[in-house]
Enzyme design. Structure first.
Site, PDB file in Angstrom:
ATOM      1  CD  GLU A  96      -3.083   0.810   0.183  1.00 52.94           C
ATOM      2  OE1 GLU A  96      -2.484   1.523  -0.650  1.00 52.94           O
ATOM      3  OE2 GLU A  96      -4.303   0.909   0.380  1.00 52.94           O
ATOM      4  CG  ASP A  97      -1.054   4.748  -1.451  1.00 50.20           C
ATOM      5  OD1 ASP A  97      -1.760   4.079  -0.657  1.00 50.20           O
ATOM      6  OD2 ASP A  97      -1.565   5.538  -2.274  1.00 50.20           O
ATOM      7  CG  ASP A 100      -6.361   8.510   6.037  1.00 49.81           C
ATOM      8  OD1 ASP A 100      -5.665   9.221   6.756  1.00 49.81           O
ATOM      9  OD2 ASP A 100      -7.492   8.863   5.621  1.00 49.81           O
ATOM     10  CG  PHE A 149      -4.080  15.196   1.346  1.00 51.86           C
ATOM     11  CD1 PHE A 149      -5.000  14.191   1.599  1.00 51.86           C
ATOM     12  CD2 PHE A 149      -3.580  15.332   0.059  1.00 51.86           C
ATOM     13  CE1 PHE A 149      -5.416  13.330   0.592  1.00 51.86           C
ATOM     14  CE2 PHE A 149      -3.996  14.477  -0.959  1.00 51.86           C
ATOM     15  CZ  PHE A 149      -4.919  13.479  -0.693  1.00 51.86           C
ATOM     16  NE  ARG A 162      -2.028   8.587  -9.381  1.00 49.98           N
ATOM     17  CZ  ARG A 162      -2.761   8.121  -8.363  1.00 49.98           C
ATOM     18  NH1 ARG A 162      -2.172   7.673  -7.270  1.00 49.98           N
ATOM     19  NH2 ARG A 162      -4.078   8.113  -8.442  1.00 49.98           N
TER      20      ARG A 162
HETATM   21  P1  IMP Z   1      -8.111   4.462   4.045  1.00 50.68           P
HETATM   22  O1  IMP Z   1      -9.160   3.503   3.598  1.00 50.68           O
HETATM   23  O2  IMP Z   1      -8.704   5.675   4.712  1.00 50.68           O
HETATM   24  O3  IMP Z   1      -7.036   3.831   4.892  1.00 50.68           O
HETATM   25  O4  IMP Z   1      -7.500   5.067   2.743  1.00 50.68           O
HETATM   26  C1  IMP Z   1      -6.325   4.659   2.187  1.00 50.68           C
HETATM   27  C2  IMP Z   1      -6.193   5.259   0.794  1.00 50.68           C
HETATM   28  O5  IMP Z   1      -6.587   6.633   0.778  1.00 50.68           O
HETATM   29  C3  IMP Z   1      -4.754   5.240   0.382  1.00 50.68           C
HETATM   30  O6  IMP Z   1      -4.429   4.061  -0.296  1.00 50.68           O
HETATM   31  C4  IMP Z   1      -4.643   6.477  -0.497  1.00 50.68           C
HETATM   32  O7  IMP Z   1      -4.982   6.141  -1.819  1.00 50.68           O
HETATM   33  C5  IMP Z   1      -5.676   7.429   0.053  1.00 50.68           C
HETATM   34  N1  IMP Z   1      -5.062   8.420   0.962  1.00 50.68           N
HETATM   35  C6  IMP Z   1      -5.152   8.468   2.317  1.00 50.68           C
HETATM   36  N2  IMP Z   1      -4.464   9.499   2.822  1.00 50.68           N
HETATM   37  C7  IMP Z   1      -3.886  10.112   1.778  1.00 50.68           C
HETATM   38  C8  IMP Z   1      -3.003  11.257   1.651  1.00 50.68           C
HETATM   39  O8  IMP Z   1      -2.584  11.926   2.613  1.00 50.68           O
HETATM   40  N3  IMP Z   1      -2.618  11.567   0.382  1.00 50.68           N
HETATM   41  C9  IMP Z   1      -3.019  10.871  -0.720  1.00 50.68           C
HETATM   42  N4  IMP Z   1      -3.839   9.795  -0.642  1.00 50.68           N
HETATM   43  C10 IMP Z   1      -4.264   9.426   0.586  1.00 50.68           C
HETATM   44 MG    MG Z   2      -4.368   3.693  -2.335  1.00 52.06          MG
END
Ligand code: IMP
Ligand code: MG
Length: 177
Positions: A96-97, A100, A149, A162
């Protein structure tokens, strides 16, 4: 106007990726190890990490819809691109990147568990533990980041940024919808 400040430099990223690669190679001495990159944000991390791993790897991708053009999760998750192969009986690492809320990965792990992998782990480049709504425990974390962010090194805002080599904080972006 949006403004960027470097949070994690490309040199620190590359050092950390090399360390993660060594750890993963040690923890998974036997291949094949399936690296499942979550599109699109993980593409750059996956490209670097896979080259830092000495265990024989197979690279696959899954697509999950999450944020759209907003900076906050909608809470809705769906698989937009599924695996082309079976991972049954294999070691699987989801790449994963950033984690959150944890909503995306909680959903994805449930989907992947049903495919009966030998093991299932997570490696994430970035972790924002403060924002967690679901308990997700990544086995490997590149860096913990504050509740800001971030963009770059694969991460986008509205499909931009990106291609930055550093992870940057995006200031003065639009407010969450
Ligand atoms: P989660 O389901 O809230 O954990 O969301 C995870 C996904 O949200 C990540 O794989 C990212 O694609 C996106 N995301 C969450 N935070 C950020 C951020 O700070 N910058 C860019 N993308 C984010
Ligand atoms: Mg993602």
């Amino acid at each position: 106007m949006a403004e960027l400040t470097v949070l994690i430099s490309k040199d620190r990223i590359q050092e950390r990726v090399a360390e993660l690669g060594r750890e993963i190679s040690r923890d998974y001495p036997d291949g094949p190890l399936y690296l499942i990159g979550i599109l699109k944000g993980s593409f750059m991390f996956l490209a670097d990490l896979s080259r830092a791993i000495s265990t024989p790897c197979r690279v696959e991708f899954m697509g999950i819809s999450s944020y759209g053009r907003s900076t906050r999760s909608s809470g809705e998750v769906k698989v937009t691109k599924d695996l082309d192969v079976s991972v049954e009986g294999h070691h699987v690492l989801v790449v994963e990147d950033i984690i959150d809320s944890g909503i995306t990965l909680t959903y994805l792990l449930n989907v992947l568990e049903q495919r009966k992998p030998k093991s299932l782990g997570i490696v994430t480049m970035l972790d924002k533990p403060e924002r967690r709504q679901r308990p997700v425990q990544p086995a490997y974390v590149g860096f913990e980041v504050p509740d800001e962010f971030v963009v770059g090194y694969g991460l986008d805002f509205a499909e931009e940024y990106r291609n930055l080599r550093d992870v940057c904080v995006l200031h003065d972006g639009p407010e969450p919808k």
